[in-house]
Design a protein around this motif. Structure first.
Motif, PDB file in Angstrom:
ATOM      1  N   LEU A  39     -25.347  30.691  28.127  1.00 46.33           N
ATOM      2  CA  LEU A  39     -26.211  30.782  26.962  1.00 46.33           C
ATOM      3  C   LEU A  39     -27.655  31.029  27.397  1.00 46.33           C
ATOM      4  CD1 LEU A  39     -24.855  27.725  24.936  1.00 46.33           C
ATOM      5  CD2 LEU A  39     -24.518  30.133  24.368  1.00 46.33           C
ATOM      6  N   THR A  40     -28.401  31.735  26.550  1.00 51.81           N
ATOM      7  CA  THR A  40     -29.835  31.842  26.809  1.00 51.81           C
ATOM      8  C   THR A  40     -30.440  30.453  26.667  1.00 51.81           C
ATOM      9  OG1 THR A  40     -30.154  32.433  24.486  1.00 51.81           O
ATOM     10  CG2 THR A  40     -30.059  34.230  26.076  1.00 51.81           C
ATOM     11  N   GLN A  79     -26.952  35.183  28.512  1.00 48.21           N
ATOM     12  CA  GLN A  79     -27.494  35.829  29.686  1.00 48.21           C
ATOM     13  C   GLN A  79     -26.481  36.876  30.175  1.00 48.21           C
ATOM     14  OE1 GLN A  79     -28.993  33.109  32.751  1.00 48.21           O
ATOM     15  NE2 GLN A  79     -29.043  31.483  31.225  1.00 48.21           N
ATOM     16  N   TYR A  80     -27.010  37.958  30.716  1.00 51.19           N
ATOM     17  CA  TYR A  80     -26.142  39.010  31.239  1.00 51.19           C
ATOM     18  C   TYR A  80     -25.676  38.583  32.632  1.00 51.19           C
ATOM     19  CZ  TYR A  80     -24.367  43.700  32.181  1.00 51.19           C
ATOM     20  OH  TYR A  80     -23.548  44.770  32.467  1.00 51.19           O
ATOM     21  N   ASN A  81     -24.498  37.971  32.702  1.00 52.35           N
ATOM     22  CA  ASN A  81     -23.949  37.543  33.987  1.00 52.35           C
ATOM     23  C   ASN A  81     -22.745  38.405  34.352  1.00 52.35           C
ATOM     24  OD1 ASN A  81     -21.942  36.637  32.284  1.00 52.35           O
ATOM     25  ND2 ASN A  81     -22.329  34.451  32.636  1.00 52.35           N
ATOM     26  N   ASP A  82     -22.069  38.055  35.444  1.00 53.71           N
ATOM     27  CA  ASP A  82     -20.932  38.853  35.903  1.00 53.71           C
ATOM     28  C   ASP A  82     -19.813  38.893  34.871  1.00 53.71           C
ATOM     29  OD1 ASP A  82     -22.232  39.400  38.262  1.00 53.71           O
ATOM     30  OD2 ASP A  82     -21.204  37.837  39.411  1.00 53.71           O
ATOM     31  N   ALA A  83     -19.570  37.769  34.214  1.00 55.46           N
ATOM     32  CA  ALA A  83     -18.498  37.722  33.222  1.00 55.46           C
ATOM     33  C   ALA A  83     -18.814  38.633  32.045  1.00 55.46           C
ATOM     34  CB  ALA A  83     -18.287  36.281  32.744  1.00 55.46           C
ATOM     35  N   PHE A  84     -20.070  38.620  31.611  1.00 56.33           N
ATOM     36  CA  PHE A  84     -20.437  39.495  30.496  1.00 56.33           C
ATOM     37  C   PHE A  84     -20.360  40.959  30.921  1.00 56.33           C
ATOM     38  CE2 PHE A  84     -22.972  41.800  27.490  1.00 56.33           C
ATOM     39  CZ  PHE A  84     -22.648  41.191  26.288  1.00 56.33           C
ATOM     40  N   HIS A  85     -20.746  41.246  32.146  1.00 55.54           N
ATOM     41  CA  HIS A  85     -20.630  42.610  32.661  1.00 55.54           C
ATOM     42  C   HIS A  85     -19.172  43.082  32.601  1.00 55.54           C
ATOM     43  CE1 HIS A  85     -21.088  46.074  35.364  1.00 55.54           C
ATOM     44  NE2 HIS A  85     -19.991  45.643  35.957  1.00 55.54           N
ATOM     45  N   ASP A  86     -18.250  42.214  33.010  1.00 51.96           N
ATOM     46  CA  ASP A  86     -16.835  42.570  32.970  1.00 51.96           C
ATOM     47  C   ASP A  86     -16.359  42.784  31.540  1.00 51.96           C
ATOM     48  OD1 ASP A  86     -16.799  42.353  35.699  1.00 51.96           O
ATOM     49  OD2 ASP A  86     -15.919  40.333  35.710  1.00 51.96           O
ATOM     50  N   TRP A  87     -16.843  41.923  30.626  1.00 51.08           N
ATOM     51  CA  TRP A  87     -16.446  42.053  29.220  1.00 51.08           C
ATOM     52  C   TRP A  87     -16.921  43.386  28.648  1.00 51.08           C
ATOM     53  CZ3 TRP A  87     -19.255  42.949  24.821  1.00 51.08           C
ATOM     54  CH2 TRP A  87     -18.553  42.863  23.616  1.00 51.08           C
TER      55      TRP A  87
END
Length: 225
Positions: A39-40, A79-87
């Motif tokens: 989360l932000t 936050q733009y993290n690795d999991a969000f990048h994959d999503w």
């Protein structure tokens, strides 16, 4: 019901409202997928929610100099993290349309706080629309039952932002034009929605296009920052 991210079956307790009105049962993310997200959180930039800032970040100070008449406010859920990048790779570039429901809860909650806003999704060029088969930002809003208005159109086809480095993104020329619907926003609040805020260039160009029609306020919104 299935998790809106991994599509695996999940079991959870229904709320009283969902028991009484079963057609309003909300699809949600499972606990494992939820844990992947960040989360932000504070401290963050007071204007764009960039993490680790206590005041307007350097980027936002530059945007303020470029757009002194634009009192901008951006909100991002995650936050733009690795999991969000994959999503987002799976959703936007592999075209997994089922994922449009992943963040419906957050989107719906935001617009309950801004019920009178005119909502505009960042448009795609006709070339990207044909290649992907759907506008990813518009589909996210539709899945959350948020009506949108086509205030903008993309006047030229540009490479995907993910294929550009930071300097190339910032050097992008104005890609948007206003539609005839934009003439109806004078004195009203507008929310421009995009999937990700990276440099802000896309959203600022969109806002710049609409500012000439004198809306009361332009907010910008993204899933991640």
């Amino acid at each position: 019901m299935k998790c809106t991210w991994c599509q695996q079956l999940q079991i959870r307790n229904l709320t009283i409202a969902e028991i009484l009105l079963p057609w309003n049962i909300q699809e949600t993310r499972c606990a494992q997928c939820q844990e992947k997200l960040s989360l932000t959180a504070t401290p963050c930039c007071t204007l764009c929610m960039k993490q680790g800032q206590l005041s307007p970040c350097d980027e936002c100070q530059l945007w303020q100099q470029k757009y002194p008449a634009y009192s901008f406010t951006h909100h991002a859920f995650f936050q733009y993290n690795d999991a969000f990048h994959d999503w987002i790779y799976r959703y936007k570039f592999l075209g997994d349309y089922r994922l449009r429901k992943t963040f419906s809860k957050e989107i719906s909650h935001f617009f309950k706080q801004h019920p009178k806003s005119i909502v505009c999704a960042i448009p795609l060029s006709s070339e990207w629309q044909i290649e992907r088969g759907f506008n990813q930002s518009e589909a996210l809003l539709s899945a959350a039952n948020i009506p949108t208005f086509d205030l903008l159109k993309k006047s030229q086809h540009t490479p995907a932002q993910a294929q550009k480095n930071r300097q190339e993104r910032l050097a992008m020329i104005q890609p948007f034009e206003a539609t005839t619907l934009a003439t109806t926003i004078q004195g009203k609040e507008v929310v421009i929605f995009d999937d990700v805020y990276t440099t802000g260039r896309t959203l600022f160009y969109a806002a710049e296009t609409l500012m000439v029609f004198k809306p009361l306020k332009i907010r910008t919104l993204s899933l991640a920052r």
